[in-house]
Design an enzyme around this catalytic site. Structure first.
Site, PDB file in Angstrom:
ATOM      1  N   HIS A 201      41.678  53.231  38.683  1.00 50.70           N
ATOM      2  CA  HIS A 201      41.920  54.180  39.710  1.00 50.70           C
ATOM      3  C   HIS A 201      40.926  55.352  39.029  1.00 50.70           C
ATOM      4  CE1 HIS A 201      44.216  57.644  41.206  1.00 50.70           C
ATOM      5  NE2 HIS A 201      44.057  58.478  40.194  1.00 50.70           N
ATOM      6  N   ARG A 308      41.054  48.982  52.229  1.00 47.96           N
ATOM      7  CA  ARG A 308      42.049  48.388  51.198  1.00 47.96           C
ATOM      8  C   ARG A 308      43.266  49.295  51.350  1.00 47.96           C
ATOM      9  NH1 ARG A 308      37.095  47.426  47.740  1.00 47.96           N
ATOM     10  NH2 ARG A 308      36.797  44.948  47.586  1.00 47.96           N
ATOM     11  N   ARG A 344      42.706  46.186  56.236  1.00 56.23           N
ATOM     12  CA  ARG A 344      43.238  45.040  55.735  1.00 56.23           C
ATOM     13  C   ARG A 344      44.646  45.456  55.683  1.00 56.23           C
ATOM     14  NH1 ARG A 344      40.633  42.692  50.337  1.00 56.23           N
ATOM     15  NH2 ARG A 344      41.891  44.256  49.444  1.00 56.23           N
ATOM     16  N   GLU A 443      38.170  33.852  52.066  1.00 54.30           N
ATOM     17  CA  GLU A 443      37.971  33.900  50.625  1.00 54.30           C
ATOM     18  C   GLU A 443      38.558  32.996  49.622  1.00 54.30           C
ATOM     19  OE1 GLU A 443      39.555  37.952  49.470  1.00 54.30           O
ATOM     20  OE2 GLU A 443      41.222  37.816  50.589  1.00 54.30           O
ATOM     21  N   ASN A 466      34.083  38.555  46.470  1.00 53.92           N
ATOM     22  CA  ASN A 466      34.739  38.644  45.111  1.00 53.92           C
ATOM     23  C   ASN A 466      35.801  37.627  44.725  1.00 53.92           C
ATOM     24  OD1 ASN A 466      33.556  40.986  45.311  1.00 53.92           O
ATOM     25  ND2 ASN A 466      35.186  42.293  45.563  1.00 53.92           N
ATOM     26  N   ASP A 467      36.342  37.217  45.570  1.00 56.31           N
ATOM     27  CA  ASP A 467      37.791  36.118  45.526  1.00 56.31           C
ATOM     28  C   ASP A 467      37.008  34.697  45.901  1.00 56.31           C
ATOM     29  OD1 ASP A 467      40.027  37.309  44.524  1.00 56.31           O
ATOM     30  OD2 ASP A 467      40.288  38.369  46.399  1.00 56.31           O
ATOM     31  N   ARG A 477      37.245  36.036  36.472  1.00 57.11           N
ATOM     32  CA  ARG A 477      36.210  37.155  36.094  1.00 57.11           C
ATOM     33  C   ARG A 477      36.597  37.888  34.858  1.00 57.11           C
ATOM     34  NH1 ARG A 477      34.554  40.939  40.776  1.00 57.11           N
ATOM     35  NH2 ARG A 477      36.920  40.704  41.226  1.00 57.11           N
ATOM     36  N   CYS A 514      32.272  41.191  52.809  1.00 58.51           N
ATOM     37  CA  CYS A 514      32.959  42.782  52.265  1.00 58.51           C
ATOM     38  C   CYS A 514      33.103  42.602  50.788  1.00 58.51           C
ATOM     39  CB  CYS A 514      34.031  43.236  53.036  1.00 58.51           C
ATOM     40  SG  CYS A 514      35.424  42.184  52.895  1.00 58.51           S
TER      41      CYS A 514
END
Ligand code: PEP
Ligand code: MG
Length: 604
Positions: A201, A308, A344, A443, A466-467, A477, A514
């Site tokens: 955050h 997101r 999304r 992904e 990322n995924d 990760r 993305c």
């Protein structure tokens, strides 16, 4: 060498995670923490109990007033995180703290601080027994609330920043959401924390406000005293403590270079991302809160490529209702119009969690009830979100994106549900966007293997690297033993991306990307060579990426792709890039060019 608190200190560097770029030089001021009052313990006589309970009640009332004031003050410009402020107010009123402390003062005959300490220990033990790491971490929220009470009980100023005259770098073990919201103040140069990762955050808020920040600096608050001189390098993720006079001069020069470079690059923010030979690529931003929209557009985003939507669920104590979500999406779409926005649907589970949803612990959450799997199981929550998106879809150019799809049947089930939701809206007489394009995140490796089939079912693809990298290479990760193997330039990853782009194009649909890789300038020529239609990234990366696109030639990047396709290892691929990049993008990469220095963490 600097003097600090009468002590002669050696210059030293602490290494953390680069959370928000930029270099700032100044003194650190600690915020948060329990202050001095926490360890004041004494026993009471029977006659003192009522007065002590009253002293505690007064502190609770004052804390509540402070939090309410913070919420009201911020309502105008930063609405999303307010759910957290509200949940802290609820915690203050909750029996868990309030009731236990009031009872503890009477039953143990101890002062309020001691009773609060005991209550906190018990709550901590309770949280420690919870399997799910996200819920376990919610104990930090209880601690934030307790820290405020300790400070009030000790009569300390709750806002140390109120006392500061000069601009400072603020330091904390972890900022509470209220702290980070208040970072809007113009007295803050940067901030540093012990806890948190690049997607915490704190890091998100820092980036959205454009304040340099480093997070995840272990032992920070133990090693760095209040008022110490530091250089915060948010680009490289370093904190230089007590720098020598010579070092300070060097850092000032780097800071000047960095400013010159970013000013120069900023000129590219609003130019169109078109290659030398005329191929246009959409360059969009990934954001998580409506309040980040301004920064995204300022940095030249051509739209929002990934909204997101988790924040509305994570920030609040209760599940958001349709009207709340509708309000968020309507502001987002109207604020971004005429540029497009891809929303999304909820990608909760794994490492992201909504406090309002009870969760059974999962041994392997990344492969568990995440994203679309959660939505298909909790259809009530899914339908509420879909109704809100479809209704808000009239207020701009909206696209709907579904995360973590791994089979064709999932898409068919989603289409059925969307059809049902539209029927419901019609029945209710509510206006909505009937023609909203629907796409999927690619992904998961199974979606790559089935890309040609899935492309028949949807309007667009968005590759979530990322995924995809994590699942394709079987690399967690956050696991320190294998994190170094997480590699976007792994030939297997590059083949997968190429396969998805080709399958999408063969079916006549657009393919975007993305994940973080979209803003990785090392990878950019390859992505262009694959023919990607849209790159969606962190807003601050946009001007750099646009400038490089404008220096690219399609024939060149296609030739590079063919060369790289013959490579069998990442090392070999990096070797070709090391030759290609400085030659084609001299301002960024050649002779210690600006970007090169940024990547090396030298800040210039
Ligand atoms: C991704 O996986 O690449 C992505 C963009 O989604 P997230 O980072 O939110 O999982
Ligand atoms: Mg993802």
């Amino acid at each position: 060498m600097m003097e600090n608190g009468g002590q002669h200190k050696e210059p030293r560097t602490l290494y953390g995670i680069a959370a928000s770029p930029g270099i700032v030089i100044g003194r650190v001021v600690r915020v948060g923490g329990a202050g001095q009052g926490r360890h004041r313990h004494y026993r009471l006589h029977a006659g003192e109990v009522a007065a002590e309970q009253e002293r505690f009640r007064a502190a609770v009332d004052q804390a509540e007033q402070e939090l309410a004031a913070i919420r009201d003050q911020l309502q105008a410009h930063c609405e999303e995180p307010l759910g957290i402020v509200d949940s802290h107010i609820l915690m203050l009123r909750d029996r868990m703290l309030r009731g236990r402390v009031t009872e503890g003062i009477a039953s143990e005959r101890v002062n309020a601080e001691w009773a609060l300490e005991l209550a906190l220990d018990r709550v901590e033990a309770l949280f420690a027994g919870i399997k799910d790491s996200y819920i376990r971490e919610r104990f930090r929220d209880v601690e934030h609330v307790a820290e405020r009470l300790f400070r009030l009980l000790a009569g300390e100023v709750t806002d140390p920043l109120a006392e500061v005259g000069e601009k400072v770098i603020v330091m904390a073990r972890d900022f509470s959401p209220e702290d980070t919201i208040r970072m809007r103040t113009d007295r803050i140069l940067g901030f540093v924390t012990e806890m948190g990762g690049a997607t915490s955050h704190t890091a998100i808020v820092a980036r959205s406000l454009g304040i340099p920040s480093v997070v995840g600096l272990e032992r920070l608050t133990e090693e760095v005293a209040d008022n110490t001189m530091v250089v915060l390098d948010g680009t490289a993720g370093r904190l230089h403590v007590d720098p020598s006079r010579d070092q300070l001069e060097q850092f000032r020069e780097q800071q000047r270079q960095y400013r010159r470079y970013t000013e120069e690059v900023a000129l590219y923010a609003h130019l169109s991302p078109v290659t030398v030979d005329g191929l246009a690529v959409a360059v969009n931003a990934n954001i998580e809160m409506v309040s980040e929209l301004g920064v995204a557009l300022e940095y030249g985003a051509g739209g929002i490529g990934l909204f997101r939507s988790e924040y509305s669920y994570i920030a609040a104590a209760a599940l958001p209702d349709e009207e709340t979500l509708f309000g968020v999406y309507q502001r987002l779409l109207a604020g971004c119009a005429p540029f497009p926005v891809t929303i999304r649907t909820l990608d909760i589970g794994g490492d992201k969690f909504a406090s309002a949803v009870r969760w059974g612990g999962e041994a392997n959450p990344a492969m568990g009830l995440r994203a679309i799997r959660f939505s298909l199981r909790e259809q009530g929550i899914f339908e509420t979100q879909l109704r809100a998106i479809l209704r808000a879809g009239r207020f701009g150019t909206a696209r709907l994106l579904f995360p973590m799809i791994s089979s064709r049947d999932e898409i068919r089930r989603i289409r059925e549900i969307v059809g049902r939701v539209k029927e419901g809206l019609r029945r209710d007489g509510l206006a909505f966007n009937d023609g909203i394009p629907m796409g999927i995140m690619v992904e998961v490796p199974s979606a790559v293997a089935l890309a040609d089939i899935l492309a028949q079912e949807v309007d667009f693809f968005s590759i979530g690297t990322n995924d995809l990298i994590q699942y394709a290479l079987a690399i967690d990760r956050v696991n320190e033993y294998v994190a170094h193997m997480y590699d976007p330039l792994h030939p297997a990853v590059l083949r997968m991306i190429r396969q998805v782009v080709d399958a999408g194009h063969a079916a006549g649909i657009e393919v975007g990307l993305c994940g973080e890789m979209a803003g990785d300038v090392m990878c950019l020529p390859l992505l262009l060579g694959f023919g990607i239609d849209e790159l969606s990234m962190h807003p601050l990366a946009i001007p750099y990426v646009k400038r490089m696109i404008r220096q690219s030639t399609i024939a060149d990047v296609r030739a590079l792709v063919e060369t790289v396709a013959r490579c069998s290892s990442s090392l070999e691929i990096r070797g070709h890039l090391a030759a290609f990049l400085p030659q084609r993008y001299p301002e960024e990469f050649a002779g210690g060019g600006g970007l090169q220095r940024l990547l090396r963490g030298e800040g210039g």
